[in-house]
Design a protein around this motif. Sequence first.
Motif, PDB file in Angstrom:
ATOM      1  N   SER A 101       0.862  -1.177   0.000  1.00 12.06           N
ATOM      2  CA  SER A 101       0.000   0.000   0.000  1.00 12.06           C
ATOM      3  C   SER A 101       0.902   1.231   0.000  1.00 12.06           C
ATOM      4  CB  SER A 101      -0.877  -0.026   1.261  1.00 12.06           C
ATOM      5  OG  SER A 101      -1.661   1.129   1.357  1.00 12.06           O
ATOM      6  N   SER A 102       0.626   2.180  -0.890  1.00 14.87           N
ATOM      7  CA  SER A 102       1.434   3.396  -0.985  1.00 14.87           C
ATOM      8  C   SER A 102       0.542   4.616  -1.109  1.00 14.87           C
ATOM      9  CB  SER A 102       2.330   3.372  -2.229  1.00 14.87           C
ATOM     10  OG  SER A 102       3.231   2.317  -2.191  1.00 14.87           O
ATOM     11  N   LEU A 103       1.019   5.717  -0.538  1.00 15.31           N
ATOM     12  CA  LEU A 103       0.397   7.019  -0.744  1.00 15.31           C
ATOM     13  C   LEU A 103       1.365   7.859  -1.560  1.00 15.31           C
ATOM     14  CD1 LEU A 103      -1.078   7.849   2.772  1.00 15.31           C
ATOM     15  CD2 LEU A 103      -2.335   7.205   0.707  1.00 15.31           C
ATOM     16  N   TRP A 104       0.874   8.406  -2.645  1.00 17.12           N
ATOM     17  CA  TRP A 104       1.648   9.276  -3.535  1.00 17.12           C
ATOM     18  C   TRP A 104       1.021  10.650  -3.526  1.00 17.12           C
ATOM     19  CZ3 TRP A 104       5.921   8.145  -6.616  1.00 17.12           C
ATOM     20  CH2 TRP A 104       6.362   6.811  -6.550  1.00 17.12           C
ATOM     21  N   ARG A 105       1.873  11.685  -3.440  1.00 19.12           N
ATOM     22  CA  ARG A 105       1.334  13.044  -3.511  1.00 19.12           C
ATOM     23  C   ARG A 105       2.137  13.867  -4.510  1.00 19.12           C
ATOM     24  NH1 ARG A 105       2.395  15.786   2.447  1.00 19.12           N
ATOM     25  NH2 ARG A 105       4.670  15.728   2.388  1.00 19.12           N
ATOM     26  N   LYS A 106       1.412  14.765  -5.136  1.00 18.77           N
ATOM     27  CA  LYS A 106       2.009  15.659  -6.131  1.00 18.77           C
ATOM     28  C   LYS A 106       2.570  16.856  -5.395  1.00 18.77           C
ATOM     29  CE  LYS A 106       0.126  15.971 -10.284  1.00 18.77           C
ATOM     30  NZ  LYS A 106      -0.693  16.390 -11.439  1.00 18.77           N
ATOM     31  N   GLN A 107       3.858  17.155  -5.634  1.00 23.18           N
ATOM     32  CA  GLN A 107       4.567  18.184  -4.886  1.00 23.18           C
ATOM     33  C   GLN A 107       5.156  19.249  -5.798  1.00 23.18           C
ATOM     34  OE1 GLN A 107       3.755  17.894  -1.720  1.00 23.18           O
ATOM     35  NE2 GLN A 107       5.699  17.339  -0.789  1.00 23.18           N
ATOM     36  N   GLY A 108       5.282  20.437  -5.271  1.00 27.01           N
ATOM     37  CA  GLY A 108       6.037  21.507  -5.906  1.00 27.01           C
ATOM     38  C   GLY A 108       5.382  22.112  -7.126  1.00 27.01           C
ATOM     39  N   ALA A 109       6.026  23.148  -7.622  1.00 23.33           N
ATOM     40  CA  ALA A 109       5.514  23.882  -8.780  1.00 23.33           C
ATOM     41  C   ALA A 109       5.479  23.001 -10.024  1.00 23.33           C
ATOM     42  CB  ALA A 109       6.373  25.119  -9.026  1.00 23.33           C
ATOM     43  N   ALA A 110       6.420  22.063 -10.129  1.00 30.31           N
ATOM     44  CA  ALA A 110       6.472  21.175 -11.293  1.00 30.31           C
ATOM     45  C   ALA A 110       5.434  20.063 -11.211  1.00 30.31           C
ATOM     46  CB  ALA A 110       7.873  20.570 -11.427  1.00 30.31           C
ATOM     47  N   GLY A 111       4.788  19.910 -10.068  1.00 28.96           N
ATOM     48  CA  GLY A 111       3.777  18.875  -9.919  1.00 28.96           C
ATOM     49  C   GLY A 111       4.358  17.479  -9.994  1.00 28.96           C
TER      50      GLY A 111
END
Length: 135
Positions: A101-111
Motif C-alpha cells: 500500500s502506498s500514498l503518492w502526492r504531487k509536490q512543488g511547482a512542477a507537480g
Amino acid sequence: MSRETDEVNEAIAGELRLMDPGVRMSRALARELLDPEFVEVGASGRRWTYDEMLAALPEMDSATESGPHYEPSGFTGVLLAPGLVHLTYETTLDGERARRSSLWRKQGAAGTWQMYYHQATPVPPAAASSTGMTT
C-alpha cells in the motif's frame, strides 16, 4: 481519460520506477521519487525514514541487474484528493509475496509525484492461493 485515471496512472508509473534496479542504484533518481517526509514500514516490520531508505536502496539485492527483481501485480488506485493517490498491489520478490500500500502526492511547482508512505505486509505461503486483498 478522467483526472482520477490520469493521476492514478502517474502514481503507478512512479511505483514501477522505484522497482527498477537502475533507479534503486541511484540515490539521485530515487530522491526524485521519494517525498522528503517519506516513511515506510517494510515487510520485515522495520520502519524506514527518507534518509535511511536513500542510503539503503543501492545496497539492496533488488538494486542489481543480476539480482532478484520485483514482479508487481494487481494494481488498484484511488484518488483520495487532488494530488493524493492511494495504491494497493502485490509483489513477488525472490519467491516471497507481499501485499503493498502506498500514498503518492504531487509536490512543488512542477507537480512531481512522490511516494509519501509505503507499507508492505508479507503473504504467508499458506495464503498463496488467496489473490484477493483483504483487511
